[in-house]
Scaffold this motif. Structure first.
Motif, PDB file in Angstrom:
ATOM      1  N   MET A 296      51.574  55.914  -6.268  1.00 36.95           N
ATOM      2  CA  MET A 296      50.361  56.435  -5.656  1.00 36.95           C
ATOM      3  C   MET A 296      50.745  57.202  -4.389  1.00 36.95           C
ATOM      4  O   MET A 296      51.501  56.717  -3.569  1.00 36.95           O
ATOM      5  CB  MET A 296      49.424  55.277  -5.316  1.00 36.95           C
ATOM      6  N   LYS A 297      50.211  58.407  -4.268  1.00 42.77           N
ATOM      7  CA  LYS A 297      50.485  59.233  -3.095  1.00 42.77           C
ATOM      8  C   LYS A 297      49.503  58.902  -1.980  1.00 42.77           C
ATOM      9  O   LYS A 297      48.346  58.586  -2.229  1.00 42.77           O
ATOM     10  CB  LYS A 297      50.378  60.710  -3.458  1.00 42.77           C
ATOM     11  N   LEU A 298      49.977  58.991  -0.751  1.00 41.00           N
ATOM     12  CA  LEU A 298      49.116  58.736   0.405  1.00 41.00           C
ATOM     13  C   LEU A 298      47.920  59.681   0.422  1.00 41.00           C
ATOM     14  O   LEU A 298      46.820  59.289   0.808  1.00 41.00           O
ATOM     15  CB  LEU A 298      49.904  58.885   1.708  1.00 41.00           C
ATOM     16  N   ALA A 299      48.144  60.916  -0.001  1.00 39.42           N
ATOM     17  CA  ALA A 299      47.062  61.902   0.011  1.00 39.42           C
ATOM     18  C   ALA A 299      45.867  61.455  -0.831  1.00 39.42           C
ATOM     19  O   ALA A 299      44.732  61.847  -0.559  1.00 39.42           O
ATOM     20  CB  ALA A 299      47.574  63.254  -0.481  1.00 39.42           C
ATOM     21  N   GLU A 300      46.129  60.628  -1.840  1.00 37.27           N
ATOM     22  CA  GLU A 300      45.041  60.119  -2.674  1.00 37.27           C
ATOM     23  C   GLU A 300      44.186  59.104  -1.914  1.00 37.27           C
ATOM     24  O   GLU A 300      43.052  58.819  -2.309  1.00 37.27           O
ATOM     25  CB  GLU A 300      45.604  59.455  -3.931  1.00 37.27           C
ATOM     26  N   LEU A 301      44.729  58.525  -0.862  1.00 38.97           N
ATOM     27  CA  LEU A 301      44.047  57.461  -0.130  1.00 38.97           C
ATOM     28  C   LEU A 301      43.527  57.890   1.235  1.00 38.97           C
ATOM     29  O   LEU A 301      42.707  57.189   1.829  1.00 38.97           O
ATOM     30  CB  LEU A 301      44.997  56.277   0.062  1.00 38.97           C
ATOM     31  N   LEU A 302      44.016  59.010   1.758  1.00 34.61           N
ATOM     32  CA  LEU A 302      43.596  59.462   3.080  1.00 34.61           C
ATOM     33  C   LEU A 302      42.423  60.418   2.968  1.00 34.61           C
ATOM     34  O   LEU A 302      42.545  61.493   2.398  1.00 34.61           O
ATOM     35  CB  LEU A 302      44.774  60.143   3.797  1.00 34.61           C
TER      36      LEU A 302
END
Length: 154
Positions: free
Chosen positions: A1-7
């Motif tokens: 999971m990429k951070l960009a998906e969560l930020l």
């Protein structure tokens, strides 16, 4: 999971009114709740404090990364907050924090997702430009972009 998906901008607050660790955690839990990431603020808060009791989450440089694996989490999310003034926190460098990154992870998420996310954030925070964005930028977009660019380079 990429951070960009969560930020996301709606779970970043650059003007937390918190003057204590407890207030900061509550404000960030409220953000996660408002955005549908958790189903029980009380249940998630309990799990965050259970983790806090295991060891310090203040990584130094004015940043803390509290987290909780919890059945009260609907979906994995990250909330970011910055206090108006530095607040007391147990930290590796013994200094107060001003930026808090709160992870919410479901207990049954695959493998050690929370550890992978922590490693990604810690790796990003090793870069001066990411820390500067987190601690100084008045733009939520700049903070997201700094994490996203670093992850793209790693």
């Amino acid at each position: 999971m990429k951070l960009a998906e969560l930020l996301h901008k709606d779970v970043i607050k650059l003007d937390l009114s918190a003057t204590s660790k407890e207030d900061a955690i509550k404000e960030l839990i409220d953000l996660l709740d408002e955005n549908g990431a958790i189903e029980s603020k009380e249940g998630f808060e309990k799990d965050v404090y259970e983790r806090e009791a295991q060891g310090m989450t203040g990584i130094g440089g004015g940043v803390a990364i509290p987290h909780g694996k919890s059945d009260a989490v609907r979906h994995t999310a990250i909330a970011i907050g910055r206090t108006k003034q530095p607040i007391g926190w147990e930290t590796l460098d013994g200094k107060p924090v001003q930026a808090i990154i709160l992870f919410a992870v479901r207990k049954e998420d695959e493998g050690n997702l929370h550890l992978k996310l922590l490693a990604k954030v810690a790796g990003a925070l090793a870069r001066d430009e990411v820390c500067a964005a987190l601690l100084e930028s008045n733009s939520k977009d700049d903070i997201i972009q700094a994490f996203d660019e670093q992850e793209g380079e790693s």
